[in-house]
Design a protein around this motif. Structure first.
Motif, mmCIF file in Angstrom:
data_model
loop_
_atom_site.group_PDB
_atom_site.id
_atom_site.type_symbol
_atom_site.label_atom_id
_atom_site.label_comp_id
_atom_site.label_asym_id
_atom_site.label_seq_id
_atom_site.Cartn_x
_atom_site.Cartn_y
_atom_site.Cartn_z
ATOM 1 N N GLY A 1 0.826 -1.220 0.000
ATOM 2 C CA GLY A 1 0.000 0.000 0.000
ATOM 3 C C GLY A 1 0.852 1.258 0.000
ATOM 4 N N LEU A 2 1.923 1.264 0.804
ATOM 5 C CA LEU A 2 2.825 2.416 0.835
ATOM 6 C C LEU A 2 3.543 2.609 -0.495
ATOM 7 C CD1 LEU A 2 4.408 2.190 4.397
ATOM 8 C CD2 LEU A 2 2.919 3.982 3.499
ATOM 9 N N ALA A 3 3.928 1.516 -1.142
ATOM 10 C CA ALA A 3 4.583 1.614 -2.447
ATOM 11 C C ALA A 3 3.639 2.211 -3.483
ATOM 12 C CB ALA A 3 5.079 0.243 -2.893
ATOM 13 N N ILE A 4 2.396 1.768 -3.498
ATOM 14 C CA ILE A 4 1.402 2.312 -4.440
ATOM 15 C C ILE A 4 1.158 3.788 -4.152
ATOM 16 C CG2 ILE A 4 -1.020 2.195 -5.117
ATOM 17 C CD1 ILE A 4 -0.799 -0.866 -4.733
ATOM 18 N N PHE A 5 1.076 4.143 -2.877
ATOM 19 C CA PHE A 5 0.872 5.537 -2.492
ATOM 20 C C PHE A 5 2.056 6.398 -2.948
ATOM 21 C CE2 PHE A 5 1.408 8.973 0.622
ATOM 22 C CZ PHE A 5 0.220 9.652 0.420
ATOM 23 N N ALA A 6 3.288 5.899 -2.754
ATOM 24 C CA ALA A 6 4.479 6.653 -3.149
ATOM 25 C C ALA A 6 4.516 6.873 -4.657
ATOM 26 C CB ALA A 6 5.742 5.927 -2.687
ATOM 27 N N ILE A 7 4.153 5.855 -5.429
ATOM 28 C CA ILE A 7 4.112 5.997 -6.888
ATOM 29 C C ILE A 7 3.068 7.039 -7.285
ATOM 30 C CG2 ILE A 7 3.509 4.804 -9.033
ATOM 31 C CD1 ILE A 7 4.827 2.285 -7.790
ATOM 32 N N GLY A 8 1.940 7.019 -6.615
ATOM 33 C CA GLY A 8 0.888 8.007 -6.895
ATOM 34 C C GLY A 8 1.331 9.428 -6.578
ATOM 35 N N VAL A 9 2.043 9.607 -5.462
ATOM 36 C CA VAL A 9 2.523 10.939 -5.083
ATOM 37 C C VAL A 9 3.555 11.446 -6.091
ATOM 38 C CG1 VAL A 9 3.881 12.184 -3.350
ATOM 39 C CG2 VAL A 9 1.999 10.723 -2.638
ATOM 40 N N VAL A 10 4.457 10.590 -6.541
ATOM 41 C CA VAL A 10 5.444 10.990 -7.545
ATOM 42 C C VAL A 10 4.751 11.385 -8.848
ATOM 43 C CG1 VAL A 10 7.331 10.135 -8.989
ATOM 44 C CG2 VAL A 10 7.334 9.674 -6.534
ATOM 45 N N ALA A 11 3.775 10.605 -9.273
ATOM 46 C CA ALA A 11 3.036 10.932 -10.504
ATOM 47 C C ALA A 11 2.284 12.254 -10.358
ATOM 48 C CB ALA A 11 2.077 9.799 -10.851
ATOM 49 N N LEU A 12 1.695 12.479 -9.201
ATOM 50 C CA LEU A 12 0.981 13.734 -8.954
ATOM 51 C C LEU A 12 1.948 14.917 -8.971
ATOM 52 C CD1 LEU A 12 -1.751 14.994 -8.262
ATOM 53 C CD2 LEU A 12 -1.179 14.681 -5.860
ATOM 54 N N GLY A 13 3.132 14.739 -8.408
ATOM 55 C CA GLY A 13 4.141 15.795 -8.428
ATOM 56 C C GLY A 13 4.565 16.150 -9.837
ATOM 57 N N ARG A 14 4.745 15.143 -10.664
ATOM 58 C CA ARG A 14 5.097 15.405 -12.072
ATOM 59 C C ARG A 14 3.970 16.133 -12.793
ATOM 60 N NH1 ARG A 14 8.392 10.520 -14.870
ATOM 61 N NH2 ARG A 14 10.419 11.391 -14.348
ATOM 62 N N ALA A 15 2.744 15.747 -12.541
ATOM 63 C CA ALA A 15 1.600 16.396 -13.189
ATOM 64 C C ALA A 15 1.512 17.865 -12.777
ATOM 65 C CB ALA A 15 0.310 15.666 -12.838
ATOM 66 N N VAL A 16 1.748 18.160 -11.503
ATOM 67 C CA VAL A 16 1.721 19.546 -11.044
ATOM 68 C C VAL A 16 2.855 20.334 -11.696
ATOM 69 C CG1 VAL A 16 2.076 21.017 -9.011
ATOM 70 C CG2 VAL A 16 0.529 19.061 -8.880
ATOM 71 N N GLY A 17 4.031 19.731 -11.801
ATOM 72 C CA GLY A 17 5.154 20.399 -12.474
ATOM 73 C C GLY A 17 4.842 20.705 -13.922
ATOM 74 N N ASN A 18 4.205 19.779 -14.619
ATOM 75 C CA ASN A 18 3.816 20.011 -16.020
ATOM 76 C C ASN A 18 2.799 21.135 -16.123
ATOM 77 O OD1 ASN A 18 5.510 18.027 -16.940
ATOM 78 N ND2 ASN A 18 3.926 16.463 -17.076
ATOM 79 N N CYS A 19 1.866 21.198 -15.186
ATOM 80 C CA CYS A 19 0.860 22.275 -15.201
ATOM 81 C C CYS A 19 1.516 23.634 -14.976
ATOM 82 C CB CYS A 19 -0.207 22.025 -14.138
ATOM 83 S SG CYS A 19 -1.326 20.692 -14.538
ATOM 84 N N ILE A 20 2.491 23.694 -14.070
ATOM 85 C CA ILE A 20 3.188 24.954 -13.819
ATOM 86 C C ILE A 20 3.968 25.380 -15.056
ATOM 87 C CG2 ILE A 20 5.068 25.991 -12.471
ATOM 88 C CD1 ILE A 20 4.012 24.338 -10.074
ATOM 89 N N SER A 21 4.634 24.451 -15.721
ATOM 90 C CA SER A 21 5.372 24.775 -16.949
ATOM 91 C C SER A 21 4.435 25.268 -18.043
ATOM 92 C CB SER A 21 6.137 23.550 -17.448
ATOM 93 O OG SER A 21 7.166 23.218 -16.565
ATOM 94 N N ALA A 22 3.304 24.608 -18.202
ATOM 95 C CA ALA A 22 2.342 25.024 -19.227
ATOM 96 C C ALA A 22 1.786 26.408 -18.919
ATOM 97 C CB ALA A 22 1.210 24.007 -19.320
ATOM 98 N N SER A 23 1.554 26.695 -17.668
ATOM 99 C CA SER A 23 1.057 28.013 -17.283
ATOM 100 C C SER A 23 2.092 29.097 -17.571
ATOM 101 C CB SER A 23 0.702 28.001 -15.800
ATOM 102 O OG SER A 23 0.251 29.261 -15.385
#
Length: 130
Positions: free
Chosen positions: A17-39
């Protein structure tokens, strides 16, 4: 013995469960970074469009013929934009008569964004009666 096995199984479930959560947090961080770059890219694009539109309005409302070549350095506060202006005479015929005083103006804006060159261009016509 059964109790020790079930505790070990519960530990594996928690680790999975912790591994799945960590992968999700990393993916969410990348998505936020992409949104900031696009903005940021959209803000740069809007700034450059406004610079081009303002220069076009200046040229169109000026009573004189536009300069053949002009190089303007503009400090936007977010980085420098280099504005290149090129004007060429256009020969357009109407009923076998050349229309004098017609010019094609090309404005090109160049700037840097995260170390890569960016560019935007606009072309329009200006008529000045002689």
């Amino acid at each position: 013995m059964r109790r020790a096995n079930s505790r070990a199984f519960a530990l594996y479930e928690v680790l999975l469960g912790l591994a799945i959560f960590a992968i999700g947090v990393v993916a969410l961080g990348r998505a936020v970074g992409n949104c900031i770059s696009a903005s940021a890219l959209r803000a740069d694009d809007a700034r450059v469009r406004e610079i081009l539109a303002n220069r076009m309005a200046e040229i169109q409302t000026a009573p004189t013929t536009p300069d053949e070549k002009k190089d303007i350095q503009i400090d936007t506060g977010f980085g420098d934009v280099r504005l290149l202006q090129q004007t060429t005479a256009q020969e357009i015929k109407e009923n076998n008569v050349i229309i004098p005083g017609l010019r094609r103006v090309t404005l090109t804006a160049n700037w840097q964004r995260d170390g890569s060159a960016q560019s935007k261009q606009i072309a329009f016509y200006v008529y000045r009666a002689r």
